[in-house]
Motif scaffolding. Structure first.
Motif, PDB file in Angstrom:
ATOM      1  N   GLN A 108       0.847  -1.195   0.000  1.00  0.00           N
ATOM      2  CA  GLN A 108       0.000   0.000   0.000  1.00  0.00           C
ATOM      3  C   GLN A 108       0.880   1.242   0.000  1.00  0.00           C
ATOM      4  N   MET A 109       0.575   2.177  -0.900  1.00  0.00           N
ATOM      5  CA  MET A 109       1.333   3.417  -0.948  1.00  0.00           C
ATOM      6  C   MET A 109       0.766   4.415   0.053  1.00  0.00           C
ATOM      7  N   VAL A 110       1.663   5.105   0.760  1.00  0.00           N
ATOM      8  CA  VAL A 110       1.270   6.165   1.688  1.00  0.00           C
ATOM      9  C   VAL A 110       2.072   7.410   1.338  1.00  0.00           C
ATOM     10  N   GLU A 111       1.518   8.564   1.662  1.00  0.00           N
ATOM     11  CA  GLU A 111       2.229   9.809   1.365  1.00  0.00           C
ATOM     12  C   GLU A 111       3.530   9.904   2.163  1.00  0.00           C
ATOM     13  N   GLU A 112       3.432   9.541   3.435  1.00  0.00           N
ATOM     14  CA  GLU A 112       4.606   9.648   4.301  1.00  0.00           C
ATOM     15  C   GLU A 112       4.429   8.734   5.507  1.00  0.00           C
ATOM     16  N   LEU A 113       5.518   8.095   5.929  1.00  0.00           N
ATOM     17  CA  LEU A 113       5.468   7.253   7.117  1.00  0.00           C
ATOM     18  C   LEU A 113       5.427   8.130   8.371  1.00  0.00           C
ATOM     19  N   PRO A 114       4.654   7.727   9.374  1.00  0.00           N
ATOM     20  CA  PRO A 114       4.677   8.486  10.628  1.00  0.00           C
ATOM     21  C   PRO A 114       6.011   8.305  11.345  1.00  0.00           C
ATOM     22  N   ARG A 115       6.622   9.404  11.719  1.00  0.00           N
ATOM     23  CA  ARG A 115       7.919   9.338  12.401  1.00  0.00           C
ATOM     24  C   ARG A 115       7.842   9.901  13.811  1.00  0.00           C
ATOM     25  N   ASN A 116       6.631  10.169  14.267  1.00  0.00           N
ATOM     26  CA  ASN A 116       6.456  10.590  15.663  1.00  0.00           C
ATOM     27  C   ASN A 116       5.270   9.829  16.251  1.00  0.00           C
ATOM     28  N   VAL A 149       3.984  -1.369   3.374  1.00  0.00           N
ATOM     29  CA  VAL A 149       3.663  -0.032   2.881  1.00  0.00           C
ATOM     30  C   VAL A 149       4.917   0.608   2.292  1.00  0.00           C
ATOM     31  N   TYR A 150       4.709   1.618   1.454  1.00  0.00           N
ATOM     32  CA  TYR A 150       5.843   2.361   0.912  1.00  0.00           C
ATOM     33  C   TYR A 150       5.415   3.795   0.650  1.00  0.00           C
ATOM     34  N   GLU A 151       6.360   4.718   0.795  1.00  0.00           N
ATOM     35  CA  GLU A 151       6.077   6.125   0.559  1.00  0.00           C
ATOM     36  C   GLU A 151       6.016   6.398  -0.941  1.00  0.00           C
ATOM     37  N   ASN A 152       5.256   7.421  -1.330  1.00  0.00           N
ATOM     38  CA  ASN A 152       5.047   7.677  -2.756  1.00  0.00           C
ATOM     39  C   ASN A 152       6.338   8.054  -3.485  1.00  0.00           C
ATOM     40  N   ASN A 153       7.339   8.542  -2.768  1.00  0.00           N
ATOM     41  CA  ASN A 153       8.602   8.914  -3.412  1.00  0.00           C
ATOM     42  C   ASN A 153       9.696   7.866  -3.205  1.00  0.00           C
ATOM     43  N   SER A 154       9.316   6.657  -2.813  1.00  0.00           N
ATOM     44  CA  SER A 154      10.308   5.591  -2.613  1.00  0.00           C
ATOM     45  C   SER A 154      11.040   5.293  -3.917  1.00  0.00           C
ATOM     46  N   SER A 155      12.338   5.012  -3.816  1.00  0.00           N
ATOM     47  CA  SER A 155      13.138   4.857  -5.039  1.00  0.00           C
ATOM     48  C   SER A 155      14.042   3.629  -5.028  1.00  0.00           C
ATOM     49  N   LYS A 156      13.946   2.802  -3.996  1.00  0.00           N
ATOM     50  CA  LYS A 156      14.757   1.591  -3.944  1.00  0.00           C
ATOM     51  C   LYS A 156      13.865   0.407  -3.582  1.00  0.00           C
ATOM     52  N   ILE A 157      14.073  -0.710  -4.266  1.00  0.00           N
ATOM     53  CA  ILE A 157      13.314  -1.931  -4.008  1.00  0.00           C
ATOM     54  C   ILE A 157      14.287  -3.044  -3.630  1.00  0.00           C
ATOM     55  N   SER A 158      13.943  -3.784  -2.591  1.00  0.00           N
ATOM     56  CA  SER A 158      14.734  -4.943  -2.175  1.00  0.00           C
ATOM     57  C   SER A 158      13.892  -6.204  -2.346  1.00  0.00           C
ATOM     58  N   VAL A 159      14.479  -7.219  -2.959  1.00  0.00           N
ATOM     59  CA  VAL A 159      13.793  -8.499  -3.129  1.00  0.00           C
ATOM     60  C   VAL A 159      14.748  -9.627  -2.755  1.00  0.00           C
ATOM     61  N   CYS A 160      14.176 -10.791  -2.432  1.00  0.00           N
ATOM     62  CA  CYS A 160      14.994 -11.994  -2.308  1.00  0.00           C
ATOM     63  C   CYS A 160      14.312 -13.091  -3.109  1.00  0.00           C
ATOM     64  N   PHE A 161      15.109 -14.006  -3.650  1.00  0.00           N
ATOM     65  CA  PHE A 161      14.533 -15.063  -4.463  1.00  0.00           C
ATOM     66  C   PHE A 161      15.408 -16.310  -4.455  1.00  0.00           C
ATOM     67  N   GLU A 162      14.773 -17.417  -4.810  1.00  0.00           N
ATOM     68  CA  GLU A 162      15.461 -18.687  -5.021  1.00  0.00           C
ATOM     69  C   GLU A 162      15.135 -19.144  -6.439  1.00  0.00           C
ATOM     70  N   ALA A 163      16.101 -19.752  -7.091  1.00  0.00           N
ATOM     71  CA  ALA A 163      15.905 -20.206  -8.473  1.00  0.00           C
ATOM     72  C   ALA A 163      16.481 -21.603  -8.648  1.00  0.00           C
ATOM     73  N   ARG A 164      16.122 -22.231  -9.760  1.00  0.00           N
ATOM     74  CA  ARG A 164      16.632 -23.576 -10.043  1.00  0.00           C
ATOM     75  C   ARG A 164      18.156 -23.564 -10.056  1.00  0.00           C
ATOM     76  N   HIS A 165      18.738 -24.625  -9.520  1.00  0.00           N
ATOM     77  CA  HIS A 165      20.195 -24.731  -9.431  1.00  0.00           C
ATOM     78  C   HIS A 165      20.731 -25.257 -10.762  1.00  0.00           C
ATOM     79  N   GLU A 166      20.613 -24.402 -11.808  1.00  0.00           N
ATOM     80  CA  GLU A 166      21.020 -24.784 -13.157  1.00  0.00           C
ATOM     81  C   GLU A 166      21.808 -23.647 -13.799  1.00  0.00           C
TER      82      GLU A 166
END
Length: 376
Positions: free
Chosen positions: A100-108, A291-308
């Motif tokens: 879900q996109m949010v304008e800004e994360l609460p920091r207080n 959640v992510y902020e509307n101006n987010s610019s980095k994505i982190s993923v993890c994955f597993e794939a066939r051992h080929e």
């Protein structure tokens, strides 16, 4: 003697024919995509692809050409799939979005947990990222911090994930796959280690030094100048300062921050003990909800794939074909699977971007496991 220019002319002519045939093939692939959009059939059919590659291999002459033809058509088929994924994103049924996109994360007015004790670098990263009017508390282990957020007792956790000198914090990568938590932010903090001792201690008194394993690693060159010192690893740098303060042994010192020294009333015995002036640690902010902020610019993923052979390239190529810049890749062993690895990748983008959607669709289809860790 062979005429080089004539050979080049022939190659150019053949290449032109190959481009023309390639485009004809891609046109048919678009018709295949249209069929799959209407029928819901998956883009990747591993059995057909394997059979097709074997058939092509047998048509070539000589071992070198057999392998070359197989590799060539593997790439052509991969390109075809990427075009089909693109068309599916544009014209296929809209997939339900988990984030879900949010304008800004609460920091207080939030509750934040960090690993270590007050004065630790994690504590400093928390103070740098959040506002002052938060509730915060510390736990002993990284896992404990994860548990607090998973159980809903804390809104966020602040944990170190990598240092520019000592590398990744492997435990955090493993825990990210174990817990269903998400990265919603990051904070980069400059690490300035000092050697701390009791107020009455002198540098010549020291025979034992405490710190987190990362702290010891980051100050390796300095410690090599004092080979007689016993090095003891503790849970974090601030805990090392606390230990020296409580033991009241003038021969003991801690590698920690200046803030930790002030917090535990210790004396700075040596400064600039990390030889790397650009020594920084990256901390991640974890939350229970995706959640992510509307101006987010980095994505982190993890994955597993066939051992080929070639599988990792094929997965990562989805970023290349969608013009996405990969900024980091790490691997961790998969428990119970000897010599097989789980990959962690960071790349630039926002989950709303069509290029990101195309890449993630392809990566998910061609991996056995894919998790979006966060967009921040």
């Amino acid at each position: 003697m062979t005429d080089l220019q004539e050979c080049r002319r022939k190659i150019d002519e053949i290449d032109n024919q190959m481009v023309e045939l390639f485009e004809k093939r891609m046109k048919v692939c678009e018709e295949v995509a249209e069929y799959k959009i209407h029928t819901g059939k998956k883009v990747l059919d591993p059995e057909r692809e394997h059979a097709k590659l074997e058939e092509i291999r047998k048509k070539a002459h000589g071992e070198f050409n057999e392998l070359g033809a197989q590799e060539l058509f593997q790439q052509i088929m991969a390109i075809s799939r990427k075009r089909q994924y693109q068309l599916l994103t544009e014209h296929g049924p809209k997939e339900e979005e988990d984030f879900q996109m949010v304008e800004e994360l609460p920091r207080n007015n939030v509750t934040v947990v960090f690993q270590g004790v007050e004065g630790a670098y994690s504590y400093g990263a928390m103070r740098a990222y959040f506002e002052e009017d938060i509730k915060s508390y510390h736990v002993k282990l990284f896992r404990d911090a994860m548990e607090e957020v998973a159980a809903g007792r804390a809104d966020y956790a602040v944990l170190p994930i990598e240092n520019s000198t000592a590398g990744i914090v492997a435990d955090i990568y493993d825990l990210l796959t174990e817990y269903n938590l998400f990265i919603v932010g990051e904070q980069v903090l400059k690490v300035e280690h000092v050697l701390l001792g009791l107020p009455e201690a002198e540098l010549s008194d020291i025979s034992c030094v405490y710190s987190h394993p990362q702290g010891l690693a980051q100050c390796k060159e300095y410690l090599e100048e004092h080979r007689s010192w016993k090095q003891t690893a503790v849970s974090n740098t601030a805990a090392a300062a606390k230990k020296v303060s409580e033991e009241k042994d003038r021969t003991h010192a801690a590698i920690a921050s200046r803030d930790a020294g002030e917090f535990y009333n210790l004396k700075v015995l040596a400064e600039n003990i990390c030889k790397n002036d650009s020594n920084v640690t990256r901390f991640i902010i974890l939350a229970k909800k995706p959640v992510y902020e509307n101006n987010s610019s980095k994505i982190s993923v993890c994955f597993e794939a066939r051992h080929e052979s070639g599988t990792l390239y094929n997965v990562l190529s989805h970023m290349i074909y969608n013009g996405l810049n990969m900024t980091k890749i790490e691997s961790r062993p998969i428990p119970g699977k000897t010599w097989e690895y789980r990959f962690f990748v960071d790349f630039e983008g926002n989950l709303r971007d069509s290029a990101v959607k195309n890449a993630l669709r392809g990566m998910e289809a061609e991996t056995s496991y894919l998790k979006i860790l966060g967009n921040y």
